[in-house]
Write an enzyme that holds these catalytic residues in place. Structure first.
Site, PDB file in Angstrom:
ATOM      1  N   ASP A 157       0.851  -1.189   0.000  1.00 56.30           N
ATOM      2  CA  ASP A 157       0.000   0.000   0.000  1.00 56.30           C
ATOM      3  C   ASP A 157       0.890   1.243   0.000  1.00 56.30           C
ATOM      4  OD1 ASP A 157      -1.599   2.157   0.642  1.00 56.30           O
ATOM      5  OD2 ASP A 157      -2.548   1.231   2.374  1.00 56.30           O
ATOM      6  N   ILE A 158       0.914   1.960  -1.116  1.00 59.96           N
ATOM      7  CA  ILE A 158       1.699   3.194  -1.206  1.00 59.96           C
ATOM      8  C   ILE A 158       0.757   4.349  -1.541  1.00 59.96           C
ATOM      9  CG2 ILE A 158       2.338   2.499  -3.571  1.00 59.96           C
ATOM     10  CD1 ILE A 158       4.200   4.974  -1.206  1.00 59.96           C
ATOM     11  N   GLU A 159       0.733   5.354  -0.660  1.00 59.87           N
ATOM     12  CA  GLU A 159      -0.212   6.455  -0.820  1.00 59.87           C
ATOM     13  C   GLU A 159       0.435   7.836  -0.732  1.00 59.87           C
ATOM     14  OE1 GLU A 159      -3.651   6.042   1.723  1.00 59.87           O
ATOM     15  OE2 GLU A 159      -3.391   3.877   1.837  1.00 59.87           O
ATOM     16  N   LYS A 160       1.697   7.894  -0.286  1.00 56.93           N
ATOM     17  CA  LYS A 160       2.322   9.197  -0.047  1.00 56.93           C
ATOM     18  C   LYS A 160       3.660   9.322  -0.759  1.00 56.93           C
ATOM     19  CE  LYS A 160       0.190  10.058   4.465  1.00 56.93           C
ATOM     20  NZ  LYS A 160       0.451  10.405   5.878  1.00 56.93           N
ATOM     21  N   TYR A 194      -3.738   5.067  -5.035  1.00 59.15           N
ATOM     22  CA  TYR A 194      -4.873   5.816  -5.585  1.00 59.15           C
ATOM     23  C   TYR A 194      -4.563   6.207  -7.031  1.00 59.15           C
ATOM     24  CZ  TYR A 194      -2.013   9.843  -4.117  1.00 59.15           C
ATOM     25  OH  TYR A 194      -0.984  10.734  -3.934  1.00 59.15           O
TER      26      TYR A 194
END
Length: 265
Positions: A157-160, A194
């Site tokens: 999970d990579i979001e930033k 995202y």
């Protein structure tokens, strides 16, 4: 003059008490007042007052898909999995296992155990912190998660974006995590992110093309019939309300029945 001021003080006190009574009564009587009370005086965690929505309702929104599930972490609190499974008939669930290089999700072990108990296809994900060592993050996930037959492959999970390194360095860190985890479990991990991050960082880099993609995208204008073919999972809702969970929960669709089978160990 003193008596006059005293009388005004009493009147003011009665006005304050009356307003307080009305405010408290309204808080418990009218949901919209409760919403604004929480916004200004609460902790911001429950600004919206929403009702439980059956999973059937979400399925009816996208009848062209058959596989619906959820993803959760400790932020959903203690989940009543018996109710969740019985009332919602979920097809799968992903649970957060780790975050960064030092954090184990405090509810992971219980969520992982309960999903096996209720025979729900399960997957574990790692929340990647871009400013921390990628090898240490991979090692933490490996120490925490033991996959069994039928479990989904690991999820990154990579979001930033990173505040201390370039995009190139960030990509190298992601690839390092993916490579270490792939070699340990002998499966190709899934990348969750995202849509905007995917388009700017992932999609044009050939090194990422072998990894299945799971996209968080909530735009009501998106036509699910035209989802990009590489999207294996689609998180279409971040504020779902299902029986068995007291907070909002992400709701996901697996876009391919074939991938649903091949992405399980």
């Amino acid at each position: 003059m003193a008596k006059r001021r005293k009388g005004r003080g009493r009147k003011f006190l009665w006005v304050v008490l009356a307003v307080a009574v009305v405010a408290v009564g309204g808080y418990f009587s009218f949901p919209y007042l409760k919403k604004y009370y929480n916004r200004f005086f609460g902790d911001g965690q429950n600004e919206e007052v929403t009702s439980v929505v059956p999973m059937k309702t979400y399925r009816e929104m996208y009848p062209q898909y058959n596989l619906f599930g959820i993803d959760v972490s400790e932020y959903q609190g203690d989940i009543d999995w018996a109710t969740m499974v019985d009332k919602n008939k979920i097809d799968f669930a992903f649970v957060r296992a780790t975050a960064g290089n030092d954090t184990k999700d405090k509810n992971f072990a219980e969520n992982w155990r309960q999903l096996k108990r209720y025979n729900v296809p399960r997957g574990a994900y790692h929340y990647y912190r871009p400013n921390e060592n990628s090898t240490e993050q991979a090692d933490l996930f490996i120490r925490t998660v033991r996959l069994e037959k039928g479990d989904f492959v690991p999820v990154l999970d990579i979001e930033k974006y990173s505040k201390v390194q370039s995009i190139t360095s960030l990509k190298n860190g992601l690839l390092n995590w993916l490579t270490i985890v792939e070699e340990h479990y002998n499966v190709v991990p899934i990348i969750y992110t995202y849509s905007n991050f995917y388009e700017k960082v992932i999609t044009d880099d050939k090194r990422f093309r072998k990894y299945p993609i799971w996209i968080a995208h909530y735009s009501e204008k998106e036509n699910p019939k035209k989802l990009p073919s590489e999207w294996v999972f689609w998180q279409f809702c971040e504020d779902g309300r299902l029986e068995g969970i007291e907070t909002n929960v992400d709701i996901d669709i697996c876009c391919s029945a074939e991938k649903f089978r091949t992405l399980r160990k």
